[in-house]
Design a protein around this motif. Sequence first.
Motif, PDB file in Angstrom:
ATOM      1  N   TYR A 183       0.861  -1.227  -0.063  1.00  0.00           N
ATOM      2  CA  TYR A 183       0.024  -0.103  -0.067  1.00  0.00           C
ATOM      3  C   TYR A 183       0.915   1.007  -0.209  1.00  0.00           C
ATOM      4  O   TYR A 183       1.450   1.426   1.135  1.00  0.00           O
ATOM      5  CB  TYR A 183      -1.008   0.129   1.232  1.00  0.00           C
ATOM      6  N   ILE A 184       1.047   1.804  -1.175  1.00  0.00           N
ATOM      7  CA  ILE A 184       1.872   2.977  -1.336  1.00  0.00           C
ATOM      8  C   ILE A 184       1.014   4.241  -1.531  1.00  0.00           C
ATOM      9  O   ILE A 184       0.256   4.284  -2.563  1.00  0.00           O
ATOM     10  CB  ILE A 184       2.755   2.610  -2.796  1.00  0.00           C
ATOM     11  N   PRO A 185       1.044   5.292  -0.558  1.00  0.00           N
ATOM     12  CA  PRO A 185       0.311   6.198  -0.687  1.00  0.00           C
ATOM     13  C   PRO A 185       0.611   7.435  -1.752  1.00  0.00           C
ATOM     14  O   PRO A 185       1.815   7.414  -2.265  1.00  0.00           O
ATOM     15  CB  PRO A 185       0.331   7.114   0.762  1.00  0.00           C
ATOM     16  N   GLU A 186      -0.135   8.191  -2.214  1.00  0.00           N
ATOM     17  CA  GLU A 186       0.377   9.078  -3.272  1.00  0.00           C
ATOM     18  C   GLU A 186       1.363   9.984  -3.023  1.00  0.00           C
ATOM     19  O   GLU A 186       2.260  10.299  -3.925  1.00  0.00           O
ATOM     20  CB  GLU A 186      -0.943  10.097  -3.505  1.00  0.00           C
ATOM     21  N   PRO A 187       1.427  10.521  -1.841  1.00  0.00           N
ATOM     22  CA  PRO A 187       2.830  11.296  -1.658  1.00  0.00           C
ATOM     23  C   PRO A 187       4.197  10.606  -2.021  1.00  0.00           C
ATOM     24  O   PRO A 187       5.111  11.111  -2.510  1.00  0.00           O
ATOM     25  CB  PRO A 187       2.890  11.892   0.054  1.00  0.00           C
ATOM     26  N   VAL A 188       4.207   9.235  -1.550  1.00  0.00           N
ATOM     27  CA  VAL A 188       5.357   8.606  -1.906  1.00  0.00           C
ATOM     28  C   VAL A 188       5.672   8.424  -3.365  1.00  0.00           C
ATOM     29  O   VAL A 188       6.622   8.487  -3.728  1.00  0.00           O
ATOM     30  CB  VAL A 188       5.270   7.107  -1.347  1.00  0.00           C
ATOM     31  N   ARG A 189       4.585   8.084  -4.185  1.00  0.00           N
ATOM     32  CA  ARG A 189       4.368   8.178  -5.494  1.00  0.00           C
ATOM     33  C   ARG A 189       4.849   9.214  -6.255  1.00  0.00           C
ATOM     34  O   ARG A 189       5.620   9.315  -7.335  1.00  0.00           O
ATOM     35  CB  ARG A 189       3.010   7.661  -6.088  1.00  0.00           C
ATOM     36  N   GLU A 190       4.533  10.548  -5.777  1.00  0.00           N
ATOM     37  CA  GLU A 190       4.935  11.800  -6.029  1.00  0.00           C
ATOM     38  C   GLU A 190       6.441  11.924  -5.781  1.00  0.00           C
ATOM     39  O   GLU A 190       7.219  12.652  -6.821  1.00  0.00           O
ATOM     40  CB  GLU A 190       4.146  12.673  -5.336  1.00  0.00           C
ATOM     41  N   ARG A 191       7.050  11.529  -4.827  1.00  0.00           N
ATOM     42  CA  ARG A 191       8.369  11.696  -4.392  1.00  0.00           C
ATOM     43  C   ARG A 191       9.134  10.884  -5.756  1.00  0.00           C
ATOM     44  O   ARG A 191      10.298  11.337  -5.853  1.00  0.00           O
ATOM     45  CB  ARG A 191       8.701  11.448  -3.171  1.00  0.00           C
ATOM     46  N   VAL A 192       9.043   9.751  -5.682  1.00  0.00           N
ATOM     47  CA  VAL A 192       9.488   8.976  -6.621  1.00  0.00           C
ATOM     48  C   VAL A 192       9.299   9.590  -8.130  1.00  0.00           C
ATOM     49  O   VAL A 192      10.495   9.400  -8.968  1.00  0.00           O
ATOM     50  CB  VAL A 192       9.034   7.660  -6.769  1.00  0.00           C
ATOM     51  N   CYS A 255      20.974   3.479  -4.409  1.00  0.00           N
ATOM     52  CA  CYS A 255      21.036   2.821  -3.398  1.00  0.00           C
ATOM     53  C   CYS A 255      21.470   3.735  -2.359  1.00  0.00           C
ATOM     54  O   CYS A 255      22.118   5.007  -2.428  1.00  0.00           O
ATOM     55  CB  CYS A 255      22.585   2.076  -3.545  1.00  0.00           C
ATOM     56  N   GLY A 256      20.803   3.650  -1.020  1.00  0.00           N
ATOM     57  CA  GLY A 256      20.985   4.482   0.130  1.00  0.00           C
ATOM     58  C   GLY A 256      20.046   5.816  -0.101  1.00  0.00           C
ATOM     59  O   GLY A 256      20.202   6.685   0.770  1.00  0.00           O
ATOM     60  N   GLN A 257      19.220   5.974  -1.017  1.00  0.00           N
ATOM     61  CA  GLN A 257      18.502   7.314  -1.271  1.00  0.00           C
ATOM     62  C   GLN A 257      17.165   6.972  -1.205  1.00  0.00           C
ATOM     63  O   GLN A 257      16.253   8.030  -1.012  1.00  0.00           O
ATOM     64  CB  GLN A 257      18.867   7.639  -2.730  1.00  0.00           C
ATOM     65  N   LEU A 258      16.542   5.813  -1.083  1.00  0.00           N
ATOM     66  CA  LEU A 258      15.399   5.646  -0.961  1.00  0.00           C
ATOM     67  C   LEU A 258      14.703   4.783   0.408  1.00  0.00           C
ATOM     68  O   LEU A 258      15.429   4.236   0.984  1.00  0.00           O
ATOM     69  CB  LEU A 258      14.887   4.574  -2.185  1.00  0.00           C
ATOM     70  N   ASN A 259      13.353   5.188   1.104  1.00  0.00           N
ATOM     71  CA  ASN A 259      13.126   4.529   2.004  1.00  0.00           C
ATOM     72  C   ASN A 259      12.192   3.179   1.457  1.00  0.00           C
ATOM     73  O   ASN A 259      12.214   2.902   0.317  1.00  0.00           O
ATOM     74  CB  ASN A 259      12.080   5.490   2.920  1.00  0.00           C
ATOM     75  N   LEU A 260      11.559   2.502   2.452  1.00  0.00           N
ATOM     76  CA  LEU A 260      11.044   1.246   1.811  1.00  0.00           C
ATOM     77  C   LEU A 260       9.993   1.358   0.876  1.00  0.00           C
ATOM     78  O   LEU A 260      10.026   0.812  -0.386  1.00  0.00           O
ATOM     79  CB  LEU A 260      10.643   0.513   3.094  1.00  0.00           C
ATOM     80  N   LEU A 261       9.274   2.236   0.992  1.00  0.00           N
ATOM     81  CA  LEU A 261       7.898   2.357   0.202  1.00  0.00           C
ATOM     82  C   LEU A 261       8.448   2.960  -1.257  1.00  0.00           C
ATOM     83  O   LEU A 261       7.866   2.635  -2.274  1.00  0.00           O
ATOM     84  CB  LEU A 261       7.006   2.956   0.865  1.00  0.00           C
ATOM     85  N   GLU A 262       9.379   3.689  -1.053  1.00  0.00           N
ATOM     86  CA  GLU A 262      10.038   4.428  -2.514  1.00  0.00           C
ATOM     87  C   GLU A 262      10.557   3.407  -3.086  1.00  0.00           C
ATOM     88  O   GLU A 262      10.503   3.471  -4.486  1.00  0.00           O
ATOM     89  CB  GLU A 262      10.976   5.589  -2.079  1.00  0.00           C
ATOM     90  N   THR A 263      11.481   2.589  -2.478  1.00  0.00           N
ATOM     91  CA  THR A 263      11.671   1.392  -3.138  1.00  0.00           C
ATOM     92  C   THR A 263      11.002   0.569  -3.820  1.00  0.00           C
ATOM     93  O   THR A 263      11.044   0.115  -5.204  1.00  0.00           O
ATOM     94  CB  THR A 263      12.708   0.610  -2.087  1.00  0.00           C
ATOM     95  N   ALA A 264       9.908   0.170  -3.113  1.00  0.00           N
ATOM     96  CA  ALA A 264       8.763  -0.524  -3.876  1.00  0.00           C
ATOM     97  C   ALA A 264       8.077   0.159  -4.946  1.00  0.00           C
ATOM     98  O   ALA A 264       7.682  -0.418  -6.031  1.00  0.00           O
ATOM     99  CB  ALA A 264       7.555  -0.783  -2.637  1.00  0.00           C
ATOM    100  N   GLU A 265       8.069   1.421  -4.869  1.00  0.00           N
ATOM    101  CA  GLU A 265       7.441   2.107  -5.962  1.00  0.00           C
ATOM    102  C   GLU A 265       8.219   1.930  -7.064  1.00  0.00           C
ATOM    103  O   GLU A 265       7.754   1.958  -8.436  1.00  0.00           O
ATOM    104  CB  GLU A 265       7.135   3.560  -5.682  1.00  0.00           C
ATOM    105  N   VAL A 266       9.595   2.139  -6.993  1.00  0.00           N
ATOM    106  CA  VAL A 266      10.535   2.000  -8.013  1.00  0.00           C
ATOM    107  C   VAL A 266      10.395   0.580  -8.779  1.00  0.00           C
ATOM    108  O   VAL A 266      10.274   0.521  -9.929  1.00  0.00           O
ATOM    109  CB  VAL A 266      11.933   2.194  -7.665  1.00  0.00           C
ATOM    110  N   ILE A 267      10.225  -0.434  -7.714  1.00  0.00           N
ATOM    111  CA  ILE A 267      10.290  -1.891  -8.437  1.00  0.00           C
ATOM    112  C   ILE A 267       9.011  -2.093  -9.179  1.00  0.00           C
ATOM    113  O   ILE A 267       8.991  -2.524 -10.115  1.00  0.00           O
ATOM    114  CB  ILE A 267      10.244  -2.624  -7.152  1.00  0.00           C
ATOM    115  N   ARG A 268       7.889  -1.320  -8.413  1.00  0.00           N
ATOM    116  CA  ARG A 268       6.374  -1.490  -9.334  1.00  0.00           C
ATOM    117  C   ARG A 268       6.641  -0.884 -10.864  1.00  0.00           C
ATOM    118  O   ARG A 268       5.884  -1.465 -11.613  1.00  0.00           O
ATOM    119  CB  ARG A 268       5.402  -0.850  -8.396  1.00  0.00           C
ATOM    120  N   HIS A 269       7.479  -0.048 -10.974  1.00  0.00           N
ATOM    121  CA  HIS A 269       7.443   0.511 -12.350  1.00  0.00           C
ATOM    122  C   HIS A 269       8.544  -0.177 -13.197  1.00  0.00           C
ATOM    123  O   HIS A 269       8.652   0.308 -14.321  1.00  0.00           O
ATOM    124  CB  HIS A 269       7.605   1.840 -12.189  1.00  0.00           C
TER     125      HIS A 269
END
Length: 349
Positions: A183-192, A255-269
Amino acid sequence: MGFRPGSEWHQFRTLWTYRYRKYTHIAGKFVSFALKYIHLQRLKLKAGGRPLVAIILSEQMGDIIACEPVARDVRQRHPDAYIIWVVREAYIELVKHHPDLDGYLVEKCPSERMWLIRSGIYDKVYNLHISHRKCKYCPEDPINPTADQIGLTFDNYYHRGDLLYMFSQAAGLPALTDEPRMYIPEPVRERVASLKLPARPIVIHCQSSHVLRDWPAENWNRLVQWLIDTYRYPVVEIGLKPVVHINDSQYISVCGQLNLLETAEVIRHARLFVGIDSGPAHMANAGGTESVLLLGKLFDFVDYLPYSGRYKRGEGVTILNKFGYPCAELPYEWVQQAVAQRLGQPKFV
């Protein structure tokens, strides 16, 4: 007492540093337990008589992601309850935004966990942990009677099935097999999105928290160079520290620049995820990303599969395992061939 030279002084300092940390931790645990007990009492009052239900799986990253369906199952069983997930601070993001949870509680250590369970503050507990994973400072040995009753131990848990399948049984639930979700909230998606990474890259994760799960760095560098030379897709490396060291505009390290949900959002794309058995691999499963995953012998576990849902069914994934050998001995050619089969023939403009 004067200063001791050489190794004796080092041993003396190490011993007293450990003792200081131990007794500070134990003292802090008493305070933490008391504050959390009061917090949970107030929470129950504010909940207006709703039963307080705790799902307890405080670590590791992959375990928590794999066991996400537990929250949905528990909500169905307790539709009117106030449900919290007990978690270590590093993994709060993984449960914070779950729509079937009312909140979370940060766990200090396994000993504190057992104190809270024994206090009776929870009306119902689903403890997913296996017995005997102790705090390094506390004398208490955490026990899960439900896991013990079905004979689930650290020596056999991967022989029982995937993480969700066996952890759900440790909690006294039926063996769950559902698809994990993130569950990735919109602010995280916007940051990515603000990072302006290339669209549909190949995302790689090369290094885990345990060396037995890793594949050699020289193989990763060779694979990335082949991908850049052969395909148009850019390659993005995620993780804590980069393993690949290639000076090419098609290779990007976050590497070292993303939190967990940001990492998941990068993987999702990602067009394709290539990685070892680790938390990001579970993110790929939960996010529906096509993957090539590298497994190998882990302690006494040879033929094991951590993933439920689509990856367990073999959908959208190629899982490589040279049975009886560690991941480090997985042949490079196997990985290259699996990636090529997933990507298809190169299409040059």
